[in-house]
Write an enzyme that holds these catalytic residues in place. Sequence first.
Site, PDB file in Angstrom:
ATOM      1  NE  ARG A   1     -37.160  18.345  15.565  1.00  0.00           N
ATOM      2  CZ  ARG A   1     -37.443  17.905  13.949  1.00  0.00           C
ATOM      3  NH1 ARG A   1     -39.490  18.523  14.403  1.00  0.00           N
ATOM      4  NH2 ARG A   1     -36.982  17.886  13.521  1.00  0.00           N
TER       5      ARG A   1
ATOM      6  CE  LYS B   1     -41.051  12.707  15.354  1.00  0.00           C
ATOM      7  NZ  LYS B   1     -41.474  13.807  14.794  1.00  0.00           N
TER       8      LYS B   1
ATOM      9  NE  ARG C   1     -32.522  16.538   9.549  1.00  0.00           N
ATOM     10  CZ  ARG C   1     -33.103  15.278   8.497  1.00  0.00           C
ATOM     11  NH1 ARG C   1     -32.726  14.425   8.933  1.00  0.00           N
ATOM     12  NH2 ARG C   1     -32.512  15.505   7.405  1.00  0.00           N
TER      13      ARG C   1
ATOM     14  NE  ARG D   1     -36.433   9.858   6.445  1.00  0.00           N
ATOM     15  CZ  ARG D   1     -37.009  11.018   7.387  1.00  0.00           C
ATOM     16  NH1 ARG D   1     -37.660  10.139   7.684  1.00  0.00           N
ATOM     17  NH2 ARG D   1     -35.934  11.582   7.415  1.00  0.00           N
TER      18      ARG D   1
ATOM     19  NE  ARG E   1     -37.016  14.002   4.990  1.00  0.00           N
ATOM     20  CZ  ARG E   1     -37.825  13.398   5.594  1.00  0.00           C
ATOM     21  NH1 ARG E   1     -38.818  13.580   5.949  1.00  0.00           N
ATOM     22  NH2 ARG E   1     -36.654  15.054   6.908  1.00  0.00           N
TER      23      ARG E   1
END
Length: 195
Positions: A92, A16, A144, A131, A133
């Site tokens: 959200r 996204k 999440r 990734r 992070r």
Amino acid sequence: MTAVRLVILGRQGSGKGTQAARLVEAYDTVHISTGDMLRAAVGAETELGLQARAVMDAGELVGDDLINSIVAERLAQDDVAEHGFLLDGYPRTPDQAAALEGILAEAGTPMDAAMNLDVPVDEVTVRMMARGRADDTAEAIRRRLDLYESETAPLLAWFADRGLLEVVDGLGAEDDVFIRLTLAIDRRLSVGDAS
Ligand code: AMP
């Protein structure tokens, strides 16, 4: 070109953010990523950042009132009036969707479309682990994704009820996904022009 007003939805790890960055270039619009705004506040150690940090690290959602006021303030700025927006990571929750609807109704600037970048849970989990992070611990990722299913996925029906939802397959090469998104958006914009 007229200002576009778009929302991009999708699980964390759906690509996204990458696609949003490309879309804002292509449509000359303003990227409003609530996650980026919060991470900037955390980095700058502002009062907001200090409040948000623990919540974000745990993969929980920052409170609706706080996030709604941040977005309302951002949407009221001149660049948005001129260029429109691409909202990324907001709304959200149902409360946030209602708040957005209220803000746009008051401004007299309806949305063009909500794009759902569709990538299955198994695939986004692999991508997020890769990734690396700082807030991507296995626990936070799971939390999440759970919150996405319980809080954010119901928004798909909410947008569909309003005739605003476009579902775009987010699997495959980045360029192919980008083309799918622009085709869906352009179709929306041309429908809007004709009415
Ligand atoms: P993101 O980069 O969109 O995945 O956002 C990173 C984190 O920021 C999320 O896990 C939440 O803790 C927080 N956050 C971002 N956007 C929102 C939002 N619209 N509502 C609540 N929390 C948010």
